[in-house]
Design a protein around this motif. Structure first.
Motif, mmCIF file in Angstrom:
data_model
loop_
_atom_site.group_PDB
_atom_site.id
_atom_site.type_symbol
_atom_site.label_atom_id
_atom_site.label_comp_id
_atom_site.label_asym_id
_atom_site.label_seq_id
_atom_site.Cartn_x
_atom_site.Cartn_y
_atom_site.Cartn_z
ATOM 1 N N ALA A 97 14.029 -0.535 -17.534
ATOM 2 C CA ALA A 97 13.593 0.826 -17.859
ATOM 3 C C ALA A 97 14.686 1.838 -17.551
ATOM 4 O O ALA A 97 14.928 2.759 -18.341
ATOM 5 C CB ALA A 97 12.318 1.167 -17.092
ATOM 6 N N GLY A 98 15.368 1.669 -16.430
ATOM 7 C CA GLY A 98 16.452 2.592 -16.079
ATOM 8 C C GLY A 98 17.603 2.535 -17.053
ATOM 9 O O GLY A 98 18.164 3.570 -17.444
ATOM 10 N N ALA A 99 17.966 1.334 -17.477
ATOM 11 C CA ALA A 99 19.066 1.201 -18.430
ATOM 12 C C ALA A 99 18.714 1.853 -19.764
ATOM 13 O O ALA A 99 19.519 2.595 -20.339
ATOM 14 C CB ALA A 99 19.395 -0.283 -18.634
ATOM 15 N N PHE A 100 17.507 1.610 -20.238
ATOM 16 C CA PHE A 100 17.118 2.210 -21.520
ATOM 17 C C PHE A 100 16.890 3.708 -21.404
ATOM 18 O O PHE A 100 17.063 4.432 -22.386
ATOM 19 C CB PHE A 100 15.875 1.509 -22.077
ATOM 20 C CG PHE A 100 16.193 0.222 -22.786
ATOM 21 C CD1 PHE A 100 16.737 0.236 -24.063
ATOM 22 C CD2 PHE A 100 15.965 -0.992 -22.175
ATOM 23 C CE1 PHE A 100 17.041 -0.941 -24.722
ATOM 24 C CE2 PHE A 100 16.258 -2.177 -22.820
ATOM 25 C CZ PHE A 100 16.803 -2.162 -24.101
ATOM 26 N N MET A 101 16.538 4.201 -20.224
ATOM 27 C CA MET A 101 16.398 5.637 -20.050
ATOM 28 C C MET A 101 17.768 6.303 -20.170
ATOM 29 O O MET A 101 17.903 7.341 -20.826
ATOM 30 C CB MET A 101 15.777 5.957 -18.689
ATOM 31 C CG MET A 101 15.512 7.425 -18.493
ATOM 32 S SD MET A 101 14.542 7.810 -17.018
ATOM 33 C CE MET A 101 15.445 7.002 -15.736
ATOM 34 N N VAL A 102 18.786 5.692 -19.588
ATOM 35 C CA VAL A 102 20.141 6.241 -19.680
ATOM 36 C C VAL A 102 20.642 6.193 -21.121
ATOM 37 O O VAL A 102 21.357 7.092 -21.571
ATOM 38 C CB VAL A 102 21.092 5.466 -18.724
ATOM 39 C CG1 VAL A 102 22.523 5.854 -18.958
ATOM 40 C CG2 VAL A 102 20.698 5.722 -17.285
ATOM 41 N N MET A 103 20.250 5.146 -21.847
ATOM 42 C CA MET A 103 20.668 5.012 -23.247
ATOM 43 C C MET A 103 19.803 5.845 -24.200
ATOM 44 O O MET A 103 20.011 5.814 -25.410
ATOM 45 C CB MET A 103 20.621 3.547 -23.675
ATOM 46 C CG MET A 103 21.643 2.687 -22.983
ATOM 47 S SD MET A 103 21.707 1.018 -23.625
ATOM 48 C CE MET A 103 20.225 0.310 -22.911
ATOM 49 N N ALA A 104 18.833 6.579 -23.649
ATOM 50 C CA ALA A 104 17.941 7.436 -24.425
ATOM 51 C C ALA A 104 17.184 6.650 -25.485
ATOM 52 O O ALA A 104 17.085 7.055 -26.637
ATOM 53 C CB ALA A 104 18.702 8.607 -25.046
ATOM 54 N N GLN A 105 16.635 5.515 -25.088
ATOM 55 C CA GLN A 105 15.835 4.678 -25.976
ATOM 56 C C GLN A 105 14.421 4.565 -25.410
ATOM 57 O O GLN A 105 14.154 3.719 -24.553
ATOM 58 C CB GLN A 105 16.464 3.285 -26.085
ATOM 59 C CG GLN A 105 17.854 3.268 -26.663
ATOM 60 C CD GLN A 105 17.860 3.640 -28.135
ATOM 61 O OE1 GLN A 105 16.911 3.364 -28.856
ATOM 62 N NE2 GLN A 105 18.913 4.290 -28.564
ATOM 63 N N PRO A 106 13.507 5.418 -25.848
ATOM 64 C CA PRO A 106 12.159 5.426 -25.279
ATOM 65 C C PRO A 106 11.419 4.090 -25.408
ATOM 66 O O PRO A 106 10.686 3.705 -24.499
ATOM 67 C CB PRO A 106 11.427 6.519 -26.064
ATOM 68 C CG PRO A 106 12.489 7.352 -26.669
ATOM 69 C CD PRO A 106 13.677 6.472 -26.849
ATOM 70 N N ALA A 107 11.591 3.387 -26.510
ATOM 71 C CA ALA A 107 10.882 2.108 -26.683
ATOM 72 C C ALA A 107 11.327 1.105 -25.618
ATOM 73 O O ALA A 107 10.499 0.383 -25.041
ATOM 74 C CB ALA A 107 11.129 1.551 -28.078
ATOM 75 N N GLY A 108 12.613 1.037 -25.340
ATOM 76 C CA GLY A 108 13.112 0.139 -24.305
ATOM 77 C C GLY A 108 12.638 0.541 -22.923
ATOM 78 O O GLY A 108 12.338 -0.312 -22.078
ATOM 79 N N PHE A 109 12.566 1.866 -22.673
ATOM 80 C CA PHE A 109 12.058 2.351 -21.394
ATOM 81 C C PHE A 109 10.628 1.881 -21.184
ATOM 82 O O PHE A 109 10.287 1.365 -20.116
ATOM 83 C CB PHE A 109 12.131 3.885 -21.348
ATOM 84 C CG PHE A 109 11.371 4.473 -20.201
ATOM 85 C CD1 PHE A 109 11.917 4.463 -18.924
ATOM 86 C CD2 PHE A 109 10.115 5.020 -20.380
ATOM 87 C CE1 PHE A 109 11.213 4.991 -17.853
ATOM 88 C CE2 PHE A 109 9.405 5.551 -19.321
ATOM 89 C CZ PHE A 109 9.963 5.541 -18.058
ATOM 90 N N TRP A 110 9.789 2.052 -22.199
ATOM 91 C CA TRP A 110 8.391 1.655 -22.053
ATOM 92 C C TRP A 110 8.237 0.142 -21.978
ATOM 93 O O TRP A 110 7.312 -0.359 -21.326
ATOM 94 C CB TRP A 110 7.531 2.265 -23.157
ATOM 95 C CG TRP A 110 7.376 3.738 -22.940
ATOM 96 C CD1 TRP A 110 7.898 4.733 -23.693
ATOM 97 C CD2 TRP A 110 6.694 4.368 -21.857
ATOM 98 N NE1 TRP A 110 7.573 5.959 -23.154
ATOM 99 C CE2 TRP A 110 6.840 5.760 -22.025
ATOM 100 C CE3 TRP A 110 5.980 3.901 -20.767
ATOM 101 C CZ2 TRP A 110 6.290 6.680 -21.139
ATOM 102 C CZ3 TRP A 110 5.434 4.827 -19.882
ATOM 103 C CH2 TRP A 110 5.587 6.197 -20.079
#
Length: 82
Positions: free
Chosen positions: A26-39
């Motif tokens: 979730a942290g990695a996808f949050m930094v990459m600005a990818q909401p689907a990956g964060f969730w």
């Protein structure tokens, strides 16, 4: 906590490890600005909790009566007198 074996079970280690991986995802996808990956990472965190709970229910967790020895060996608290 060492005397109570708090968290020293396969259920606890497995659940926390899965949840930690979920937080990393979730942290990695949050930094990459990818909401689907964060969730998706947050879903992995929830899965970690569910897996830990199921493993505990299967008998791989801390027994419910594990702390009775500690409670019996502790002295009663002194009451405050004025």
């Amino acid at each position: 906590m060492a005397g109570s074996s708090h968290g020293h079970t396969p259920a606890a280690w497995t659940g926390v490890t899965i949840a930690f991986i979920g937080f990393c995802v979730a942290g990695a996808f949050m930094v990459m600005a990818q909401p689907a990956g964060f969730w998706a990472g947050m879903a992995i965190v929830v899965i970690g909790g569910i897996v830990g709970w199921i493993m505990s229910a299967m008998g791989l967790g801390q027994p419910k009566d594990a702390h009775k020895d500690l409670l019996a060996s502790q002295p009663a608290p002194a009451s405050a007198k004025g």
